[in-house]
Scaffold this motif. Structure first.
Motif, PDB file in Angstrom:
ATOM      1  N   THR A 256      25.444  36.588  47.171  1.00 14.88           N
ATOM      2  CA  THR A 256      26.568  35.896  47.819  1.00 14.88           C
ATOM      3  C   THR A 256      26.228  34.414  48.004  1.00 14.88           C
ATOM      4  O   THR A 256      25.082  34.069  48.280  1.00 14.88           O
ATOM      5  N   LYS A 257      27.235  33.526  47.845  1.00 14.69           N
ATOM      6  CA  LYS A 257      26.963  32.082  47.888  1.00 14.69           C
ATOM      7  C   LYS A 257      27.997  31.349  48.752  1.00 14.69           C
ATOM      8  O   LYS A 257      29.189  31.642  48.693  1.00 14.69           O
ATOM      9  N   LEU A 258      27.493  30.401  49.561  1.00 17.65           N
ATOM     10  CA  LEU A 258      28.363  29.524  50.340  1.00 17.65           C
ATOM     11  C   LEU A 258      28.700  28.299  49.492  1.00 17.65           C
ATOM     12  O   LEU A 258      27.800  27.589  49.033  1.00 17.65           O
ATOM     13  N   CYS A 259      29.986  28.047  49.263  1.00 20.29           N
ATOM     14  CA  CYS A 259      30.424  26.954  48.384  1.00 20.29           C
ATOM     15  C   CYS A 259      31.204  25.912  49.190  1.00 20.29           C
ATOM     16  O   CYS A 259      32.031  26.264  50.041  1.00 20.29           O
ATOM     17  N   ASN A 260      30.970  24.654  48.879  1.00 20.08           N
ATOM     18  CA  ASN A 260      31.607  23.564  49.626  1.00 20.08           C
ATOM     19  C   ASN A 260      32.942  23.119  49.048  1.00 20.08           C
ATOM     20  O   ASN A 260      33.674  22.352  49.686  1.00 20.08           O
ATOM     21  N   ASN A 261      33.259  23.574  47.833  1.00 20.29           N
ATOM     22  CA  ASN A 261      34.537  23.207  47.210  1.00 20.29           C
ATOM     23  C   ASN A 261      34.832  24.169  46.065  1.00 20.29           C
ATOM     24  O   ASN A 261      33.992  25.000  45.697  1.00 20.29           O
ATOM     25  N   ILE A 262      36.005  24.039  45.480  1.00 26.64           N
ATOM     26  CA  ILE A 262      36.430  24.967  44.438  1.00 26.64           C
ATOM     27  C   ILE A 262      35.607  24.805  43.157  1.00 26.64           C
ATOM     28  O   ILE A 262      35.423  25.764  42.401  1.00 26.64           O
ATOM     29  N   ASP A 263      35.055  23.606  42.927  1.00 30.84           N
ATOM     30  CA  ASP A 263      34.233  23.402  41.732  1.00 30.84           C
ATOM     31  C   ASP A 263      32.956  24.234  41.808  1.00 30.84           C
ATOM     32  O   ASP A 263      32.488  24.787  40.797  1.00 30.84           O
ATOM     33  N   GLU A 264      32.375  24.333  43.007  1.00 30.33           N
ATOM     34  CA  GLU A 264      31.182  25.164  43.163  1.00 30.33           C
ATOM     35  C   GLU A 264      31.528  26.644  42.982  1.00 30.33           C
ATOM     36  O   GLU A 264      30.729  27.421  42.450  1.00 30.33           O
ATOM     37  N   VAL A 265      32.723  27.034  43.408  1.00 30.08           N
ATOM     38  CA  VAL A 265      33.185  28.408  43.189  1.00 30.08           C
ATOM     39  C   VAL A 265      33.299  28.690  41.693  1.00 30.08           C
ATOM     40  O   VAL A 265      32.847  29.734  41.198  1.00 30.08           O
ATOM     41  N   LEU A 266      33.896  27.757  40.947  1.00 31.40           N
ATOM     42  CA  LEU A 266      34.062  27.949  39.501  1.00 31.40           C
ATOM     43  C   LEU A 266      32.720  28.006  38.787  1.00 31.40           C
ATOM     44  O   LEU A 266      32.540  28.794  37.847  1.00 31.40           O
ATOM     45  N   ALA A 267      31.755  27.223  39.243  1.00 35.20           N
ATOM     46  CA  ALA A 267      30.409  27.269  38.649  1.00 35.20           C
ATOM     47  C   ALA A 267      29.773  28.636  38.891  1.00 35.20           C
ATOM     48  O   ALA A 267      29.102  29.193  38.009  1.00 35.20           O
ATOM     49  N   PHE A 268      29.982  29.171  40.083  1.00 34.43           N
ATOM     50  CA  PHE A 268      29.484  30.506  40.428  1.00 34.43           C
ATOM     51  C   PHE A 268      30.113  31.567  39.520  1.00 34.43           C
ATOM     52  O   PHE A 268      29.430  32.470  39.005  1.00 34.43           O
ATOM     53  N   ILE A 269      31.412  31.437  39.280  1.00 36.66           N
ATOM     54  CA  ILE A 269      32.124  32.376  38.404  1.00 36.66           C
ATOM     55  C   ILE A 269      31.589  32.305  36.980  1.00 36.66           C
ATOM     56  O   ILE A 269      31.333  33.330  36.336  1.00 36.66           O
ATOM     57  N   HIS A 270      31.413  31.072  36.464  1.00 39.26           N
ATOM     58  CA  HIS A 270      30.931  30.911  35.089  1.00 39.26           C
ATOM     59  C   HIS A 270      29.545  31.520  34.919  1.00 39.26           C
ATOM     60  O   HIS A 270      29.253  32.151  33.895  1.00 39.26           O
ATOM     61  N   TYR A 271      28.701  31.346  35.938  1.00 39.74           N
ATOM     62  CA  TYR A 271      27.344  31.889  35.851  1.00 39.74           C
ATOM     63  C   TYR A 271      27.368  33.418  35.780  1.00 39.74           C
ATOM     64  O   TYR A 271      26.737  34.022  34.910  1.00 39.74           O
ATOM     65  N   TRP A 272      28.143  34.045  36.671  1.00 36.11           N
ATOM     66  CA  TRP A 272      28.116  35.509  36.741  1.00 36.11           C
ATOM     67  C   TRP A 272      28.952  36.172  35.654  1.00 36.11           C
ATOM     68  O   TRP A 272      28.742  37.360  35.356  1.00 36.11           O
ATOM     69  N   ASP A 273      29.838  35.422  35.018  1.00 38.18           N
ATOM     70  CA  ASP A 273      30.572  35.999  33.886  1.00 38.18           C
ATOM     71  C   ASP A 273      29.609  36.394  32.773  1.00 38.18           C
ATOM     72  O   ASP A 273      29.829  37.360  32.047  1.00 38.18           O
ATOM     73  N   ASP A 274      28.498  35.664  32.687  1.00 38.18           N
ATOM     74  CA  ASP A 274      27.468  35.988  31.699  1.00 38.18           C
ATOM     75  C   ASP A 274      26.343  36.827  32.308  1.00 38.18           C
ATOM     76  O   ASP A 274      25.932  37.845  31.749  1.00 38.18           O
ATOM     77  N   ALA A 275      25.864  36.430  33.496  1.00 37.79           N
ATOM     78  CA  ALA A 275      24.687  37.064  34.099  1.00 37.79           C
ATOM     79  C   ALA A 275      24.966  38.472  34.619  1.00 37.79           C
ATOM     80  O   ALA A 275      24.032  39.235  34.877  1.00 37.79           O
ATOM     81  N   ARG A 276      26.233  38.859  34.757  1.00 32.94           N
ATOM     82  CA  ARG A 276      26.554  40.194  35.300  1.00 32.94           C
ATOM     83  C   ARG A 276      25.945  41.324  34.470  1.00 32.94           C
ATOM     84  O   ARG A 276      25.676  42.408  34.984  1.00 32.94           O
ATOM     85  N   HIS A 277      25.718  41.056  33.200  1.00 30.36           N
ATOM     86  CA  HIS A 277      25.183  42.114  32.335  1.00 30.36           C
ATOM     87  C   HIS A 277      23.725  42.432  32.652  1.00 30.36           C
ATOM     88  O   HIS A 277      23.191  43.440  32.202  1.00 30.36           O
ATOM     89  N   GLN A 278      23.073  41.561  33.423  1.00 26.76           N
ATOM     90  CA  GLN A 278      21.684  41.795  33.788  1.00 26.76           C
ATOM     91  C   GLN A 278      21.563  42.602  35.085  1.00 26.76           C
ATOM     92  O   GLN A 278      20.475  43.007  35.473  1.00 26.76           O
ATOM     93  N   LEU A 279      22.688  42.813  35.780  1.00 26.72           N
ATOM     94  CA  LEU A 279      22.660  43.565  37.037  1.00 26.72           C
ATOM     95  C   LEU A 279      22.509  45.062  36.766  1.00 26.72           C
ATOM     96  O   LEU A 279      22.897  45.560  35.709  1.00 26.72           O
ATOM     97  N   SER A 280      21.973  45.772  37.747  1.00 28.11           N
ATOM     98  CA  SER A 280      21.799  47.222  37.602  1.00 28.11           C
ATOM     99  C   SER A 280      23.079  47.982  37.934  1.00 28.11           C
ATOM    100  O   SER A 280      23.146  49.199  37.794  1.00 28.11           O
ATOM    101  N   TYR A 281      24.108  47.272  38.409  1.00 27.93           N
ATOM    102  CA  TYR A 281      25.373  47.884  38.776  1.00 27.93           C
ATOM    103  C   TYR A 281      26.509  47.079  38.153  1.00 27.93           C
ATOM    104  O   TYR A 281      26.316  45.960  37.681  1.00 27.93           O
ATOM    105  N   GLU A 282      27.705  47.675  38.150  1.00 26.78           N
ATOM    106  CA  GLU A 282      28.857  47.035  37.540  1.00 26.78           C
ATOM    107  C   GLU A 282      29.588  46.119  38.535  1.00 26.78           C
ATOM    108  O   GLU A 282      29.786  46.493  39.693  1.00 26.78           O
TER     109      GLU A 282
END
Length: 672
Positions: A256-282
């Motif tokens: 979970t991440k605390l974001c100061n603006n919508i751009d930080e939220v979008l960066a978080f989304i872009h990261y996990w759109d790819d990194a989610r495949h490394q998680l042990s859960y869906e």
């Protein structure tokens, strides 16, 4: 003495709860699994002997055991609303604009992974777990407290902290990918219907009526939202509450991440759109919440969802590739499963070469042709699946794929039972993969647990003609000279295997029944059949109706076991195994009579009861001199009837003029 016992139980309870916290919350195990299990067994034994000292939130309760006949419907104090969804980044920016238009530019967001699981709301009073309720329709849900208590990561009793006297905490119950694949494989091996994805498996598990069965399935949970009276006076914002509940002992996702603006939220989304495949859960997206509670209140709600939160859902990954061929796999139970062989393609971080097609209906629905270009998707499904064919790229003159009419292994005509989607090969005693699969199933750890004998060795022995049926395993000791010549199979290996085969003869009846590999007969059903009928002969003599009277036994299960035992070749094999020393009767324990008020009387129990389980009523009857029968006949003195008793059984009892009594009437007879 009593003080010493109570002190010991308290110490073990506290110690095991600490170990659970270190393992499931901190991810820092401080004790081996073996040592933990030994301490748990010690506590279980003490609690069984001195139940008056058992803590109501004892760690032993995480193994389950309570039977829930019917889930109570509970109204949510705070509605469990759904979130608005978007797949579009522009819509997220529009959401941010709407928020800032109402509360100004000084806004923070909390970005959380959106878990693909089952929503749950858990109530604590004075730090103790008292109730767990599913989402249901958002205003009310099913109470599943006993089942939720089996989840190791959820605390029954909170550690010290500044938590409110009464609060609700909400989150998501899920199943890790590896556990899903393992358990689904077990279901497939047992001839049970498999689940499409971990979410369905978790959802199906949490609604099981037997919590001991829930405990066998490794569910996990992340908690992420707190409700209580005067919450704003305790916490400034959502982020603060998450940090706090973590310190109380709750499992909180570390990403979970605390974001100061919508751009930080979008960066978080872009990261996990790819990194989610490394998680042990869906996960299937990201949840965005306005952090400040005061701002949340100012933004308010629509009729369906909060205006201060939204979920961004990832698009299911899809690629295009060529369908090279379809192969058909024959399983242990004879089920024929089509598998698409694909031109290798990269999808969701892994190279995909095969995809599930499930059954003939799916092939027909997709209208697949040889050489088709197909779309393959891996969304909530762990196993890739074909979702459509690109008809525009179909080769000229391509032939439509037709599901085979005969077994690809032995050539026997396939059958398809009414109401089922799967085709089966009925040649269970002459089809190679079925024979090998049943032998491999028989020696498995949960079945006969034959030490020194593995799946590859079974295949080798079958190819050599040493074994073709289960009884052949128990004649291998007479063919030791043939075993010596097998490559990489030394004398020590032979000795260990033969000893393991001999030791397996001590396995109880329920294990043998499960190990036989009878279609639809899983571990739980085998145990209940063994407990009900006591021995193989009684089970064989039982009618379909009598078998149907056993809890959790439906028509297909009853028909399967009845047909198997009444097949002459099967019965001959079973009698051979019995002569070889295998256990085909449960070991009757001497019943210590608590009284003789039911002496000389016979009983049959049917239906669902309010005060006792059927097993408990059976024990009560036998401990007061009564005798249980397996079916309705002229020899039956009393039919103890509960809710949901079958009408045919009731009609037969009335026809034979068998007295029908209630649970309370039985207890009155016992008390007299």
């Amino acid at each position: 003495m009593s003080i010493a016992i109570q002190t010991k139980i308290d110490e073990l309870t506290k110690e095991l709860n600490t170990y659970n916290y270190q393992y499931y919350v901190l991810a820092q195990p401080a004790i081996s699994d073996y040592d933990f299990d030994q301490k748990l067994k010690e506590l279980e034994a003490l609690e069984a002997q001195y139940p008056e000292y058992r803590d109501p939130n004892s760690p032993t309760l995480k193994v389950g055991g309570d039977i829930t006949q019917k889930f109570n419907t509970v109204r949510h104090k705070w509605p469990m609303m759904s979130l608005g969804n978007t797949y579009n980044e522009q819509e997220l920016k529009d959401f941010d604009n709407r928020v800032r238009k109402v509360i100004g530019d000084d806004v923070q967001y909390v970005a959380e992974l959106k878990f693909d699981g089952l929503s749950i709301s858990i109530t604590y009073e004075n730090g103790k777990l008292v109730r767990a309720v599913t989402r249901g329709d958002g205003t009310q849900g099913d109470e599943v407290t006993n089942n939720v208590k089996t989840i190791r990561s959820i605390p029954h009793q909170l550690r010290k902290g500044s938590f409110p006297d009464v609060f609700e905490i909400r989150g998501e119950i899920f199943m890790h990918k590896s556990a899903f694949l393992r358990l689904n494989k077990e279901r497939e091996d047992n001839g049970d219907q498999t689940y499409a994805n971990p979410r369905n498996f978790a959802s199906g598990t949490i609604k099981l009526q037997d919590s001991s069965e829930v405990a066998k399935r490794p569910l996990d949970c992340f908690l992420y939202f707190l409700y209580c009276e005067n919450r704003n006076k305790l916490f400034e914002n959502h982020w603060h509450s998450i940090e706090e509940v973590k310190s109380w002992g709750f499992p909180v996702c570390e990403h979970t991440k605390l974001c100061n603006n919508i751009d930080e939220v979008l960066a978080f989304i872009h990261y996990w759109d790819d990194a989610r495949h490394q998680l042990s859960y869906e996960i299937d997206g990201i949840v965005i919440k306005v952090n400040d509670y005061g701002q949340q209140e100012e933004l308010g709600f629509t009729a369906k969802s909060p205006r201060w939160a939204i979920s961004y859902k990832f698009k299911a990954e899809r690629v295009e590739t060529i369908l090279k061929s379809i192969s058909y796999q024959v399983g242990r139970t004879g089920a024929v499963t089509p598998v698409a062989n694909l031109q290798p393609v990269l999808l969701a971080g892994t190279t995909v070469k095969r995809a599930s097609l499930h059954n003939a209906n799916e092939i027909a629905r997709l209208d697949l042709h040889e050489g088709d270009t197909v779309y393959v998707e891996k969304g909530g499904e762990i196993i890739p699946k074909i979702i459509a064919a690109n008809v525009e790229k179909r080769p000229a003159g391509a032939t439509a794929i037709v599901y085979p009419t005969h077994c690809p292994e032995c050539g026997t005509a396939l059958v398809r039972e009414e109401g089922e989607a799967v085709h089966y090969c009925p040649n269970q005693d002459g089809c190679r993969p079925q024979i090998v699969g049943k032998l491999q199933h028989f020696i498995g750890r949960k079945m006969m647990d034959v030490q020194g004998l593995g799946d590859e060795t079974i295949v080798t022995f079958f190819k050599m003609g040493l074994i073709s049926k289960i009884s052949d395993l128990y004649t291998l000791k007479d063919r030791e000279a043939e075993l010596v010549g097998i490559e990489r199979f030394g004398q020590k290996s032979i000795d260990n295997m033969l000893a393991g085969i001999e030791q397996s003869k001590q396995k109880p009846f329920e294990k043998v029944l499960f190990a036989l590999g009878i279609r639809h007969i899983g571990e739980t059903v085998a145990r209940k059949l063994a407990q009900h009928f006591k021995n193989l002969e009684a089970l064989k003599a039982a009618s379909l109706e009598e078998i149907l009277s056993v809890p959790d036994v439906g028509f297909r299960i009853a028909e399967s076991i009845h047909d198997y035992l009444n097949d002459a070749e099967h019965w001959e094999e079973l009698m051979k195994l019995k002569a070889m020393g295998l256990q085909f009767a449960i070991e009757e324990k001497e019943v210590v009579l608590a009284g003789d008020s039911l002496s000389g009387k016979t009983f049959l129990i049917s239906g669902v009861f309010a005060e006792y389980s059927r097993e408990e009523l059976t024990a009560l009857i036998e401990s007061h001199g009564g005798r249980m029968l397996s079916g309705i006949s002229a020899k039956l003195n009393f039919l103890v009837a509960g809710d949901k008793m079958g009408p045919s059984k009731l009609a037969k009892a009335e026809k034979l003029q068998v007295p029908i009594i209630s649970e309370s009437e039985l207890l009155s007879m016992i008390n007299k």
